[in-house]
Scaffold this active site. Structure first.
Site, mmCIF file in Angstrom:
data_model
loop_
_atom_site.group_PDB
_atom_site.id
_atom_site.type_symbol
_atom_site.label_atom_id
_atom_site.label_comp_id
_atom_site.label_asym_id
_atom_site.label_seq_id
_atom_site.Cartn_x
_atom_site.Cartn_y
_atom_site.Cartn_z
ATOM 1 N N HIS A 77 0.831 -1.210 0.000
ATOM 2 C CA HIS A 77 0.000 0.000 0.000
ATOM 3 C C HIS A 77 0.868 1.263 0.000
ATOM 4 O O HIS A 77 0.553 2.247 -0.665
ATOM 5 C CB HIS A 77 -0.962 0.008 1.193
ATOM 6 N N HIS A 233 -9.491 -1.626 -4.468
ATOM 7 C CA HIS A 233 -8.333 -2.008 -3.648
ATOM 8 C C HIS A 233 -7.409 -2.959 -4.401
ATOM 9 O O HIS A 233 -6.189 -2.916 -4.235
ATOM 10 C CB HIS A 233 -8.748 -2.609 -2.304
ATOM 11 N N ASP A 237 -3.420 -2.633 -4.895
ATOM 12 C CA ASP A 237 -2.431 -3.693 -4.651
ATOM 13 C C ASP A 237 -1.578 -3.936 -5.900
ATOM 14 O O ASP A 237 -0.349 -4.078 -5.808
ATOM 15 C CB ASP A 237 -3.137 -5.014 -4.297
ATOM 16 N N HIS A 260 -1.329 -10.981 -4.909
ATOM 17 C CA HIS A 260 0.081 -10.602 -4.759
ATOM 18 C C HIS A 260 1.037 -11.567 -5.455
ATOM 19 O O HIS A 260 2.010 -11.145 -6.071
ATOM 20 C CB HIS A 260 0.436 -10.489 -3.284
HETATM 21 ZN ZN ZN Z 1 -3.921 -4.571 -0.181
#
Ligand code: ZN
Length: 303
Positions: A77, A233, A237, A260
């Site tokens: 973030h 969001h 990311d 991720h």
């Molecule tokens: Zn995140």
């Protein structure tokens, strides 16, 4: 030509680590041109870890960076805020292994950067401009970059949950659209997943103050900041993870159900695929024969 940027002065904040629940102090320190983004563990004798694809480790619920001597966790973030505001060079000092989670979004880091102010450095910024499509898929998860004259992200998610079946959004990313549409979107999790994480000693600092929690019948901490806060969001990311390549991207990022692990694997593949991009000092190439209010040198370079 865009100049590389750092902060005008040093600035600090305190918060807690999402997974450890421990208090942590974060200090952002200006750094010279061409130095990049570095994390420094003040509690480990100043151990430095560069924000780069080569140090990615621990990517299940957040993105971590590691060297054998130590690591920094949950960097994404903060990295998104830095790339979103065009900060190229900085030292991020921590007295703990985890970047504080703050409110679960990048907005507190945006305020911190704005409080310090941005200082242009006397060196040109280099952009990674995508010249042909490049893609990575794992099962039904996929991520790709396509040539585009600016940085744009299209993200779609779908979950087997009545509240979150499908969301998709496309954002042309500028400093303004990042600050207004992406930075405030908070991290989210499912209540049953939170319980499982806690049993494994994770998410100990997690609360309704720093994450949107989705229960069986609804969101526990309404109101949401946006109707589609979840997919926004994911864009946040992806921006943070992709920034580990070390250059702002000029291209259209398209991701479906990624996370991720796939974001960072894609960042590594992108860097390795040298015939899919070029480094340029001008993000927009002026097409041949099109008069534009651009410097003469860039118009010539586009021919
Ligand atoms: Zn995140």
């Amino acid at each position: 030509m865009d100049s590389q940027r750092t902060l005008r002065r040093q600035v600090s904040c305190a918060g807690i680590g999402l997974h450890s629940g421990n208090k942590v102090t974060l200090t952002l320190k200006p750094a010279p041109a061409n130095s990049g983004i570095w994390f420094r563990r003040a509690d480990l004798g100043g151990l430095e870890i560069r924000a780069s694809v080569g140090h990615v480790a621990g990517i299940h619920y957040a993105t971590g960076l590691a060297r054998t001597e130590g690591s920094v966790e949950t960097v994404e973030h903060l990295l998104a805020a830095l790339v979103g505001l065009g900060v190229d060079n900085l030292v991020v000092e921590l007295n703990h292994p985890e970047v504080p989670i703050m409110d679960g979004s990048a907005a507190p880091f945006v305020y911190l950067i704005q409080e310090a102010g941005i200082r242009p450095l006397g060196a040109p910024k280099q952009f990674l401009r995508v010249t042909r499509p490049i893609e990575l898929a794992r099962g039904d998860k996929r991520i790709a970059l396509y040539p585009c004259d600016h940085f744009k992200v299209t993200y779609s998610i779908s979950f087997d949950h009545p509240l979150l079946r499908h969301q998709a959004r496309t954002v042309s990313v500028s400093e303004d659209t990042f600050i207004e549409q992406i930075a405030p979107a908070r991290t989210f999790g499912f209540l049953k997943e939170v319980e499982m994480l806690r049993q494994h000693g994770l998410a100990l600092g997690g609360s309704l103050e720093n994450a949107v929690v989705i229960g069986e019948t609804g969101v526990l901490n309404n109101p949401l900041r946006f109707d589609d806060e979840f997919v926004r969001h994911k864009i946040l990311d992806a921006m943070g993870d992709l920034s580990l390549i070390g250059y702002p991207v000029v291209g259209h990022l398209v991701a479906h159900r990624a996370g991720h692990a796939l974001h960072t694997a894609f960042a590594a593949k992108l860097l390795e695929t040298r015939d899919a991009w070029e480094l340029v000092e001008q993000p927009v190439t002026v097409p041949a024969g099109v008069p534009a209010a651009a410097p003469v040198s860039s118009a010539i370079a586009g021919r």
